[in-house]
Design an enzyme around this catalytic site. Structure first.
Site, PDB file in Angstrom:
ATOM      1  N   SER A  58      31.796 -13.724 -45.494  1.00 48.23           N
ATOM      2  CA  SER A  58      33.016 -14.571 -44.980  1.00 48.23           C
ATOM      3  C   SER A  58      32.043 -16.425 -45.733  1.00 48.23           C
ATOM      4  CB  SER A  58      32.473 -14.727 -43.572  1.00 48.23           C
ATOM      5  OG  SER A  58      31.017 -14.742 -43.677  1.00 48.23           O
ATOM      6  N   LYS A  84      27.309 -19.436 -40.885  1.00 49.88           N
ATOM      7  CA  LYS A  84      28.677 -20.070 -41.010  1.00 49.88           C
ATOM      8  C   LYS A  84      28.505 -21.501 -41.000  1.00 49.88           C
ATOM      9  CE  LYS A  84      31.519 -16.945 -39.729  1.00 49.88           C
ATOM     10  NZ  LYS A  84      30.807 -15.756 -39.949  1.00 49.88           N
TER      11      LYS A  84
END
Lengths: 212, 181
Positions: B60, B104
């Site tokens: 990700s 993230k």
């Protein structure tokens, strides 16, 4: 007692500086200091005081590190501010006379909680504040909101919290279900004031339909 | 005088046992044990409150972070002091499972307006939200393969556990983690 030659007392002071611990000082004290003049006695005393300060500093750093580890991983002590858990726990305006509770951190290993647990968690809209409330809904459960008789589902990884004192509690009825990751610990005992010392029991509020 | 050979052997054994410096051994063992406990506590305090090490895995955050094999230094001081802003790569507890830690990039802090692609790869549609108070919007750099705020919404700042500051492995990519908008 006769005065020893200068170079001998210098050698003694030099070897004291090398070792510098209290035990070594006393070894020298028993055999050598008795026959040394008074000025060397004073040097031994000063060396002893400085090493004592150093050992106090070392002990406080060690104690602090061990204390922080225990408080992060096993058990911590928290003072209650706010009235949202009255009468289970109360606060007063002065921090010293509010309730003080013990919270355990072992539950944060697997995030396994039970309905009715009293938990500490970070406020979702201000990470610096820590709240204490009772766990009403676990992840995946359907619960009924008390006021509007709405039925909602608690999402995965979240929980629904409410204070015992419904009138003065800012809880999930206002900010919704909270992520389990915000939980800081589970309150197990009240340790102050003496009249309230004891376990904090897992309790389901009366006239609430248990979730399913 | 012992009456039989076995009694003599027994009394020799007992005398041998008494000769072992039990107290000294116990003293040394407890001081070594105490030293080890102090060492472990020091490691815990440093890795939880000052500087930790992270091994992020998953697609990700490509291309900033590899799928596996990266070793990163995480700054634990900055999140506590609130020194986290848009563009930082942060470690946070997943709001879907608190036992998972995810990495993230922060796209918006409280009060910011964030425009994000709703269905990356399939359509160009975007949506704009305002991040609520005390929350942040996190997104993976690899928007085609990332489970982030586009799925689970803005997350409370209290879930942030560390800020990725420096990569120390692999050697070809050693350096600070770029903070880009």
């Amino acid at each position: 007692p006769r005065r020893p030659p200068r170079n001998r007392s210098k050698a003694l002071v030099a070897s004291l500086r090398l070792h510098g611990t209290e035990e070594d000082c006393s070894c020298f004290c028993t055999s050598e200091v008795q026959i040394l003049p008074v000025c060397s006695d004073r040097i031994v005393l000063i060396m002893g005081a400085r090493s004592q300060l150093w050992s106090i500093a070392k002990m406080s750093v060690t104690g602090g590190v061990i204390g922080v580890t225990i408080s992060d991983r096993y058990v911590t002590v928290v003072a209650i501010k706010g009235h949202s858990m009255h009468p289970t726990m109360t606060a007063t305006d002065s921090a010293l006379r509010g309730d003080i509770v013990l919270a355990e951190k072992a539950c944060l290993d697997q995030y396994k909680f039970s309905r009715g647990d009293v938990i500490l968690f970070k406020c979702p809209s201000n990470h610096k504040e820590v709240f204490v409330k009772r766990l009403i809904g676990l992840p995946g459960e359907w619960i009924q909101l008390p006021a509007s008789s709405e039925i909602i589902k608690v999402p995965q990884g979240h929980c629904w919290v409410e204070g015992d004192n419904a009138a003065r509690s800012w809880d999930s009825r206002s900010f919704g279900p909270i992520p389990l990751g915000l939980i800081n610990g589970r309150v197990t005992h009240i340790i102050w004031p003496p009249s309230k010392i004891g376990r904090v029991e897992r309790k389901w509020p009366e006239d609430r339909i248990p979730p399913f | 005088e012992p009456s039989s050979p076995s009694a003599a052997a027994m009394s020799r054994f007992v005398r041998r046992l008494a000769g072992i410096p039990w107290r000294q051994i116990a003293g040394e063992a407890s001081s070594v044990g105490l030293l080890m406990a102090q060492g472990l506590c020091a490691v815990h305090v440093v890795s939880e409150h000052v500087l930790g090490v992270a091994f992020p895995r998953g697609p990700s955050m490509l291309p900033a972070l590899n799928m596996a094999g990266d070793v990163l230094l995480t700054d634990k001081v900055s999140p506590r002091r609130g020194w986290v802003g848009p563009g930082d790569v942060v470690l946070l507890l997943s709001p879907e499972d608190p036992r998972k830690i995810v990495a993230k990039r922060v796209l918006g802090m409280e009060g910011d307006e964030v425009t994000y692609p709703v269905d990356a790869g399939n359509s160009d549609a975007t949506k704009t939200v305002v991040v609520p108070q005390g929350h942040i919007w996190v997104q993976g750099d690899n928007i085609y393969s990332s489970n982030d705020s586009r799925q689970f919404g803005p997350v409370p700042y209290g879930l942030v556990k560390g800020k990725m500051s420096y990569r120390i492995w692999p050697p070809s990519r050693i350096g600070s983690i770029d903070s880009k908008e």
